[in-house]
Design an enzyme around this catalytic site. Structure first.
Site, mmCIF file in Angstrom:
data_model
loop_
_atom_site.group_PDB
_atom_site.id
_atom_site.type_symbol
_atom_site.label_atom_id
_atom_site.label_comp_id
_atom_site.label_asym_id
_atom_site.label_seq_id
_atom_site.Cartn_x
_atom_site.Cartn_y
_atom_site.Cartn_z
ATOM 1 N N CYS A 2 0.797 -1.188 0.000
ATOM 2 C CA CYS A 2 0.000 0.000 0.000
ATOM 3 C C CYS A 2 0.856 1.276 0.000
ATOM 4 O O CYS A 2 0.523 2.210 -0.681
ATOM 5 C CB CYS A 2 -0.882 -0.066 1.232
ATOM 6 N N ARG A 27 -3.329 4.809 5.240
ATOM 7 C CA ARG A 27 -3.853 4.128 4.059
ATOM 8 C C ARG A 27 -4.262 2.687 4.367
ATOM 9 O O ARG A 27 -4.858 2.035 3.530
ATOM 10 C CB ARG A 27 -2.803 4.128 2.958
ATOM 11 N N TRP A 75 -0.489 -4.242 2.115
ATOM 12 C CA TRP A 75 -1.886 -4.617 2.333
ATOM 13 C C TRP A 75 -2.081 -5.865 1.492
ATOM 14 O O TRP A 75 -2.010 -5.806 0.259
ATOM 15 C CB TRP A 75 -2.784 -3.480 1.854
ATOM 16 N N ASN A 100 3.817 -1.724 -5.203
ATOM 17 C CA ASN A 100 2.371 -1.515 -5.042
ATOM 18 C C ASN A 100 1.709 -1.962 -6.331
ATOM 19 O O ASN A 100 2.217 -1.664 -7.414
ATOM 20 C CB ASN A 100 2.052 -0.029 -4.850
ATOM 21 N N GLY A 101 0.566 -2.630 -6.236
ATOM 22 C CA GLY A 101 -0.130 -3.062 -7.443
ATOM 23 C C GLY A 101 -0.254 -4.575 -7.486
ATOM 24 O O GLY A 101 -0.015 -5.258 -6.481
ATOM 25 N N GLU A 484 -24.700 5.334 2.998
ATOM 26 C CA GLU A 484 -23.412 5.847 3.474
ATOM 27 C C GLU A 484 -23.299 5.653 4.990
ATOM 28 O O GLU A 484 -22.236 5.281 5.498
ATOM 29 C CB GLU A 484 -23.268 7.325 3.063
ATOM 30 N N LYS A 488 -20.355 3.443 6.818
ATOM 31 C CA LYS A 488 -19.473 3.977 7.870
ATOM 32 C C LYS A 488 -19.504 3.058 9.087
ATOM 33 O O LYS A 488 -18.469 2.732 9.656
ATOM 34 C CB LYS A 488 -19.903 5.383 8.319
ATOM 35 N N GLU A 491 -17.680 -0.278 8.441
ATOM 36 C CA GLU A 491 -16.237 -0.117 8.254
ATOM 37 C C GLU A 491 -15.479 0.015 9.573
ATOM 38 O O GLU A 491 -14.426 -0.579 9.738
ATOM 39 C CB GLU A 491 -15.958 1.177 7.480
ATOM 40 N N HIS A 507 -40.841 -5.929 1.819
ATOM 41 C CA HIS A 507 -40.576 -6.908 0.769
ATOM 42 C C HIS A 507 -39.502 -7.905 1.194
ATOM 43 O O HIS A 507 -38.918 -8.575 0.339
ATOM 44 C CB HIS A 507 -40.185 -6.193 -0.530
ATOM 45 N N LYS A 606 -6.750 2.951 2.422
ATOM 46 C CA LYS A 606 -7.306 4.269 2.121
ATOM 47 C C LYS A 606 -7.495 4.470 0.627
ATOM 48 O O LYS A 606 -8.502 4.979 0.178
ATOM 49 C CB LYS A 606 -6.380 5.349 2.687
HETATM 50 C C1 F6R Z 1 -15.357 4.406 2.633
HETATM 51 C C2 F6R Z 1 -14.325 4.748 1.688
HETATM 52 C C3 F6R Z 1 -14.245 3.973 0.417
HETATM 53 C C4 F6R Z 1 -13.871 4.904 -0.736
HETATM 54 C C5 F6R Z 1 -13.646 4.091 -2.023
HETATM 55 C C6 F6R Z 1 -13.350 4.980 -3.208
HETATM 56 O O1 F6R Z 1 -15.287 5.179 3.788
HETATM 57 O O2 F6R Z 1 -13.544 5.627 1.914
HETATM 58 O O3 F6R Z 1 -15.439 3.312 0.147
HETATM 59 O O4 F6R Z 1 -14.874 5.843 -0.919
HETATM 60 O O5 F6R Z 1 -12.590 3.193 -1.839
HETATM 61 O O6 F6R Z 1 -12.227 5.756 -2.979
HETATM 62 P P1 F6R Z 1 -11.971 7.093 -3.774
HETATM 63 O O7 F6R Z 1 -13.041 8.060 -3.418
HETATM 64 O O8 F6R Z 1 -10.608 7.542 -3.340
HETATM 65 O O9 F6R Z 1 -12.023 6.731 -5.242
#
Ligand code: F6R
Length: 611
Positions: A2, A27, A75, A100-101, A484, A488, A491, A507, A606
């Site tokens: 990461c 991240r 990661w 990374n990747g 959303e 949250k 997560e 339903h 992240k």
């Molecule tokens: C949740 C969260 C993730 C990002 C998703 C997209 O809290 O942060 O679901 O929203 O990984 O990331 P971005 O916006 O950087 O493309």
């Protein structure tokens, strides 16, 4: 994945590498490692599963010292999160690589390299890179030449940093699908996957482009492009970002970022509002001309950013009548899409580096879209660089893995887009634009009022601490807000949370409702309020515990099994922005009560720069 940090200097660079890793901790990662060419010219390495603090502690017991080194937080993608799979990976104690990747053809390469006599000590895809590079180095002699040859054989995504004990004056880097930035110092230079890692040592950066290979020495940097041509990339001076690594008075970055929302929403609006209308030029000099041609909007994003896109669909279709489709990038990128005529392709992303979103944008090129617009928080990101138009959300660096201020600023950006399109096409109800511009001006201070309800939300969080499942309900534009809220909560507190449009309850999901299943709802005073109230009755009749964030005028009151948190009045169109805040606070306080790692929840990263 990461985080990558690298350095070449006259001084010992170990502390710089470890500090860089600490700055990238936000991240998300599961192991960390560092490798240096030590003072005897040998490669030395330390790796630990778990936190960078453990690596740091190990480093004080077994000090590493060197003037050239690379470090990584991993990661796990290929192979379990353990020390053996942590980077850097070695080949013959001569070469070290961090990556990374994802290398998609790693299995085939592994077989070829085994046939050449290479022994593998990890389950990672990365280890094929270091052995392949070793093989090329012995064929070709020069490290940069070997790296150029090796990457030709890699399929997939990579950001790579390489050091060699046989050529200890240089740090090599390669970028394809995973960002890398060079930090420029005086008589020393650095490398990282994110400039934040290097803010301690420099504020001058050179961003590598797709396909670039770089050779970084103490006094010089050389870059070759995709075609092997020598290129000069622009040096960018960063002004801000230093504040990001500091939690200030807050216990967690997430709480700090929740409280920053009034300030950053103000920043998102700056320079974008005229007296009574949105300034269309805020989307770029050619925006007015392009927007006039738009007859359809296709939004693509992931996770939280996708939820912002879903809110925007209600706004775009409801306020302007312009059709809008919203889809998660990971699905869209692999689907045969029937492109609507004159479609604007909009991506939404905090990081601008999300692999699926970027791939969707790249696929969209040449597919018949009118133009692409990125709503993004990172000015230097790949998404911004590769889009025709950009609206920066200006939320500042977001460190907490769970996105908060990025989401609300995306919503503001999307409302500006709705008003700009409505204005250009003369599709807005008379007076609505002026009314909403006024409301937007008041939004930062009103969000401050919503945040002052923090204590009440903290109290409600106590109802959740012992629960295992939760339902979130919303109707209309509040449905994505409920989604959303559920994301949250799951997560950061690891409580299973599902969001439903409240009308869907009967339903199926109603079967889950009992006294052990809290049901969270947002109830602004809108045209669907009465319908929502009937849905809430359905929950109460089954003994479900209701937690309702409700408009003062909604006529909902505390009672047996119903906890109402009263919300200050807000304009109906802006309600999704207001009602997001208490849901963020709720997840935060539930997670604190459960003692989870709020800023770095388990298994999450992240910036998801791999598929
Ligand atoms: C949740 C969260 C993730 C990002 C998703 C997209 O809290 O942060 O679901 O929203 O990984 O990331 P971005 O916006 O950087 O493309």
């Amino acid at each position: 994945m990461c985080g990558i940090v690298g350095a070449v200097a006259e001084r010992n660079i170990t502390a710089i590498l470890i500090e860089g890793l600490k700055r990238l901790e936000y991240r998300g990662y599961d192991s960390a490692g560092i490798a240096v060419i030590d003072n005897d010219g040998q490669l030395s390495r330390l790796r630990r599963s778990g936190k960078v603090a453990e690596l740091d502690q190990a480093q004080t017991l077994e000090p590493l010292s060197g003037r050239l080194g690379i470090a990584h937080t991993r990661w796990a993608t290929h192979g379990a999160p353990c020390e053996r799979n942590a980077h850097p990976h070695f080949s013959s104690h001569e070469l070290a690589v961090v990556h990374n990747g994802i290398i998609e053809n790693h299995q085939a390469l592994r077989e070829q390299l085994k046939d050449l006599g290479y022994l593998f000590t990890s389950d990672t895809d990365t280890e094929v890179i270091v052995h392949l590079l070793h093989h090329k180095l012995h064929e070709l002699g020069d490290l940069a030449t070997a790296l150029k040859a090796a990457v030709q054989e890699l399929h997939g995504a990579y950001g790579l940093a390489v050091i060699s004990a046989s050529q200890p004056d240089r740090l090599l880097a390669a970028r394809s699908g995973s960002p890398l930035v060079i930090g420029l110092g005086l008589g020393e230079n650095f490398l990282a996957s994110d400039p934040l890692a290097l803010r301690q040592v420099t504020d001058r950066f050179v961003y590598l482009e797709e396909g670039d290979i770089a050779e970084i020495r103490r006094e010089s940097v050389r870059i070759w492009d995709l075609n092997g041509q020598d290129v000069q990339r622009e040096t960018v001076q960063h002004q801000d970002g230093a504040e990001a690594a500091d939690k200030g008075e807050y216990r967690h970055f997430m709480l700090k970022e929740i409280h920053e929302q009034p300030k950053v929403v103000q920043r998102t609006l700056e320079g974008r509002l005229g007296d009574a209308q949105v300034l269309v030029e805020a989307f770029g000099p050619q925006a007015a001309e392009l927007f006039a041609k738009v007859r359809n909007v296709q939004i693509i994003a992931c996770g939280t950013s996708y939820h912002a896109g879903m809110v925007a669909r209600y706004w775009l279709e409801g306020l302007t009548g312009i059709p809008c489709q919203v889809e998660v990038a990971s699905e869209f990128r692999y689907r045969k899409v029937a492109v609507q005529p004159d479609s604007l392709f909009v991506t939404i992303s905090q990081s601008g580096e999300t692999a699926d979103t970027l791939a969707a944008l790249r696929n969209a090129k040449g597919a018949g879209y009118l133009a692409s617009l990125a709503i993004c928080n990172v000015a230097t990101s790949s998404l911004v660089r590769e889009s025709d138009l950009t609206l920066l959300t200006n939320a500042g660096p977001e460190i907490g893995v769970a996105s908060t201020k990025a989401f609300t600023t995306q919503l503001v950006g999307l409302l500006l887009l709705t008003l700009a399109l409505g204005q250009v096409h003369k599709r807005l109800a008379p007076g609505l634009e002026a009314e909403l511009v006024e409301e937007l001006r008041r939004l930062p201070s009103r969000l401050g009022e919503v945040l002052s309800m923090e204590k009440a939300v903290e109290k409600v969080a106590e109802l959740f601490a012992e629960k295992h499942h939760t339902l979130f309900l919303g109707r209309g534009v509040q449905y994505p807000v409920a989604m959303e809220g559920a994301l949250k909560l799951k997560e950061i507190s690891y409580i299973h949370a599902e969001a439903y449009p409240a009308g869907e309850l009967k339903h199926g999901p109603l079967a889950l409702v009992d006294s052990d299943m809290p049901v969270v709802t947002v109830a602004p005073n809108d045209e669907l309020l009465e319908k929502l109230k009937s849905n809430l009755q359905e929950v109460r009749a089954r003994g479900g515990q209701l937690i309702v964030f409700a408009a003062e005028q909604a006529g909902l009151e505390d009672g047996e099994g119903t906890h109402v948190v009263s919300m200050p009045h807000c304009h109906e169109v802006l309600a999704p922005i207001y009602y997001t805040l208490p849901l963020q606070l709720l997840s935060y306080y539930v997670a604190v009560l459960r003692g989870t790692d709020v800023d770095q929840p388990r298994n999450l990263a992240k910036s998801v720069t791999v598929e």
